[in-house]
Design a protein around this motif. Sequence first.
Motif, PDB file in Angstrom:
ATOM      1  N   UNK A 153       0.835  -1.204   0.000  1.00 41.64           N
ATOM      2  CA  UNK A 153       0.000   0.000   0.000  1.00 41.64           C
ATOM      3  C   UNK A 153       0.866   1.249   0.000  1.00 41.64           C
ATOM      4  N   UNK A 159     -11.651   4.396  -9.230  1.00 42.24           N
ATOM      5  CA  UNK A 159     -10.608   4.740  -8.266  1.00 42.24           C
ATOM      6  C   UNK A 159     -10.088   6.154  -8.498  1.00 42.24           C
ATOM      7  N   UNK A 193     -12.626   8.637  -7.365  1.00 39.95           N
ATOM      8  CA  UNK A 193     -12.648   8.753  -5.905  1.00 39.95           C
ATOM      9  C   UNK A 193     -11.498   9.632  -5.410  1.00 39.95           C
ATOM     10  N   UNK A 194     -10.295   9.379  -5.933  1.00 42.77           N
ATOM     11  CA  UNK A 194      -9.135  10.184  -5.534  1.00 42.77           C
ATOM     12  C   UNK A 194      -9.373  11.659  -5.809  1.00 42.77           C
ATOM     13  N   UNK A 207     -12.282  13.338  -6.430  1.00 44.28           N
ATOM     14  CA  UNK A 207     -13.398  13.954  -5.692  1.00 44.28           C
ATOM     15  C   UNK A 207     -13.029  14.178  -4.227  1.00 44.28           C
ATOM     16  N   UNK A 208     -12.400  13.191  -3.596  1.00 44.94           N
ATOM     17  CA  UNK A 208     -12.017  13.353  -2.192  1.00 44.94           C
ATOM     18  C   UNK A 208     -10.961  14.447  -2.069  1.00 44.94           C
ATOM     19  N   UNK A 217      -7.223   9.079  -0.719  1.00 48.16           N
ATOM     20  CA  UNK A 217      -7.909   7.786  -0.710  1.00 48.16           C
ATOM     21  C   UNK A 217      -7.509   6.969   0.512  1.00 48.16           C
ATOM     22  N   UNK A 229      -9.328   8.366   3.349  1.00 48.32           N
ATOM     23  CA  UNK A 229     -10.743   7.994   3.334  1.00 48.32           C
ATOM     24  C   UNK A 229     -10.911   6.538   3.775  1.00 48.32           C
ATOM     25  N   UNK A 230     -10.026   5.659   3.268  1.00 47.97           N
ATOM     26  CA  UNK A 230     -10.078   4.245   3.664  1.00 47.97           C
ATOM     27  C   UNK A 230      -9.856   4.101   5.168  1.00 47.97           C
ATOM     28  N   UNK A 259     -13.198   5.184   6.798  1.00 53.85           N
ATOM     29  CA  UNK A 259     -14.388   4.414   6.449  1.00 53.85           C
ATOM     30  C   UNK A 259     -14.348   3.016   7.070  1.00 53.85           C
ATOM     31  N   UNK A 260     -15.507   2.514   7.449  1.00 55.32           N
ATOM     32  CA  UNK A 260     -15.612   1.124   7.860  1.00 55.32           C
ATOM     33  C   UNK A 260     -16.170   0.339   6.689  1.00 55.32           C
ATOM     34  N   UNK A 261     -15.656  -0.853   6.529  1.00 56.94           N
ATOM     35  CA  UNK A 261     -16.024  -1.632   5.341  1.00 56.94           C
ATOM     36  C   UNK A 261     -17.475  -2.103   5.425  1.00 56.94           C
ATOM     37  N   UNK A 262     -18.139  -2.105   4.299  1.00 63.05           N
ATOM     38  CA  UNK A 262     -19.528  -2.565   4.251  1.00 63.05           C
ATOM     39  C   UNK A 262     -19.584  -4.056   4.571  1.00 63.05           C
TER      40      UNK A 262
END
Lengths: 441, 441
Positions: free
Chosen positions: B112, B346, B349-350, B352-353, B417, B420-421, B424-427
Amino acid sequence: MFHKLITKQLNPPRFLLLIFLLFIFIGTCLLMLPFATTEPVTLLDAFFTATSAMTVTGLIVVDTGTAYTLFGQAVILVLIHFGGLGIMSFAVFIFLLSGRKLGFKEHVLITQSLNQNSIGGIIILAKKILIFSLSVEAVTFALLSMVWVPAFGWKDGLYASFFHAISAFNNAGFSIWSDSLSRSVGDPIVTLIITTSFILGGIGFTVIFDIWKKKRFKDFSLHTKLMIVGTVLINVIAFSFVFWLEFYNTNTIGDFTIADKVKAAYFQSVTPRTAGFNTVDIGALNHSTQFFMIILMFIGAGSASTGGGIKLTTFLAILFSVSSFVKRKEDIEVFRRAITDATVVRSLAITVIGISFIFVGIFILDITEDAPFLKIVFETVSAFGTVGLSMGLTGDLTWIGKIIISMIMIIGKVGPLTLAFSIATQAKIHIRYAREDILTG
Amino acid sequence: MFHKLITKQLNPPRFLLLIFLLFIFIGTCLLMLPFATTEPVTLLDAFFTATSAMTVTGLIVVDTGTAYTLFGQAVILVLIHFGGLGIMSFAVFIFLLSGRKLGFKEHVLITQSLNQNSIGGIIILAKKILIFSLSVEAVTFALLSMVWVPAFGWKDGLYASFFHAISAFNNAGFSIWSDSLSRSVGDPIVTLIITTSFILGGIGFTVIFDIWKKKRFKDFSLHTKLMIVGTVLINVIAFSFVFWLEFYNTNTIGDFTIADKVKAAYFQSVTPRTAGFNTVDIGALNHSTQFFMIILMFIGAGSASTGGGIKLTTFLAILFSVSSFVKRKEDIEVFRRAITDATVVRSLAITVIGISFIFVGIFILDITEDAPFLKIVFETVSAFGTVGLSMGLTGDLTWIGKIIISMIMIIGKVGPLTLAFSIATQAKIHIRYAREDILTG
Ligand SMILES: [K+]
Ligand SMILES: [K+]
């Protein structure tokens, strides 16, 4: 009449653009007539006015109430009506009146113009739209008259009510008063009537008819649900921001009573999407409020409405997509429905093309205009969203600036995607290549 | 050592963020030591400096060359090296030195951090990265010395070359001179060495190794091809813009000879992505040039590089997606390959965030800072892109402004990103809903 024009060279998006330019041309000619103005206006100013009216923007280089005669103002109102309801809804009526049946290509044109996915029942929809529009305008007119006739007398009161009723429902932002609706900043009735009228015009006809037909929220289409909840939410957020940011600003609402502060903050928070009237001086707002308004102006109103911008659902689709990605969800879920990838890509295209046009506009204006950056960004986004709010730059624009802002108004009204489609040639070859990932971020 | 820290609560993105903050904390403490500064600096200014160094941004609230002692400057250089190469490449070495094998979770962390899709050969990659980095830095140091030792003498010349070699390759933008590299604006050798060094550091390690290994363009990966063509194209475009926009600007390059104009325009056109050095006064550029630079700063350098921004390939993926949509193509085709939808989402997302963080930053600074909008936007995007260019606002920032800009530098470096990850909690639930289209645009 129409189908002869539509050849392979003249695809629907290109045709839409052309008919738009034709109306602006006719409007410009009419506004150049000696009895249209009280004092001579230049060709460029007449063109700017016609463009602003046809695109229901409301940015003005000459004062509508004093520079144009009753005839000139009537031309502006007619252009507003054509622009606000979409030329094609009128086209449908021309066809209906002439008793001819619609061919497939005319159908495609009209569906594109009304932003509908299916062509079934499009004529019924057009009828409904006109009936609904005229009804809201009539009610707005009647209610405004009850306030303005006692205030300004029969003649002036009725005319002001008539003009602003049409301008409000069509989200045109044109006013016969040079300070827009500032004189009614403390009037709860005018505030409520005008805002309700432009919100009804701006939420989208399909939403109105869906609510009318189905009555209960759970039966509404996903689009209707999103528009209702989204509109309420964004307006509540916008109100909170404007109210607190301006609370102590003595150049705007700082010296007002709490009741007047609420009314003024409410009006200024709903007008950026994309009515364009104002009841306080937009140039006197705090920079933070002006920046916030720029975002609201870009987002805009609802699809298939009299309003502009990239549209609220376009904005929401992108937000939902990003949110799903971050939460690592497979589907983009909203109200127990899944939004398709096609919708997201379409939304992305609209947004990116829109931003591109805005950036080119800002860039050129940065060179040609001697004005602060914020004023230029505000003016450009206002033109793109066909909003009509201004920090005061419009009157000072150079001739290049006027042309650029006119072009952006047209792009904003016709739609960045329609414009892109009209320029692009469709891909012909269909080779499928191997997929390969690239690194991002 | 590491695997004990990594629990279910401490997911990889969150861990990355924490280790980043830890390094900034240590850096702040070291810079607060009495022998680190020539005059006492406040805790906030030390924190700002440590953040700017660790995120390889280069925005400065106190002058690096005069306010910090040799020890202070050494701390800054060490932070730059950790930040520029990615903490994890160092972590790999700690593991290698301690002779322990990497567990799966450490692998995930490192992949990562290096923005790699596969974990195979990651240690070899880390070794290569360090060897390559030190080599380029050494060559840069040697070449700069050949110019600066004759000019400033052995001691000052060697130190200046050493400091700027590290700062350049890591795209850090820190300089020991208060006007950055302005003294070398007309020097073709310094211009070429510095820009080549930060372009090599900013294009991405995977690109460098791909070129090294495969030699021929047609054998390169899609990512490498895109980065090469994209970098050349965007630099040519940027150069043309800066050159012509500033040609007659006597506050920048207007009075220069054509040769000096070319050198200065080239330097200023490549530095916004995301080196951060400058050879002319950024605040004296035309508004149009500054606006254009804001866009370049947002786009940034290459993935898995020492540079920042949303990254060039992220930007290109969005452009290609929109272009394919407008041309009604089924696939997003580039160089006879198809980019996957996942890449586009992806990228979206990068972007917009990233824009969201920037907008929040601009909004708050609009309230707290008494500065023109363009200056605020420039400063915020410079922080987000870890660029370090400034129109002069950094030194005037209020304490809130300094905290906001620090936070944006961290967000920009860690990656929107990743952040944000980490939040965020995973669905968990996997119900699939029916698809329904909404209207957009
Ligand atoms: K408007
Ligand atoms: K930098």
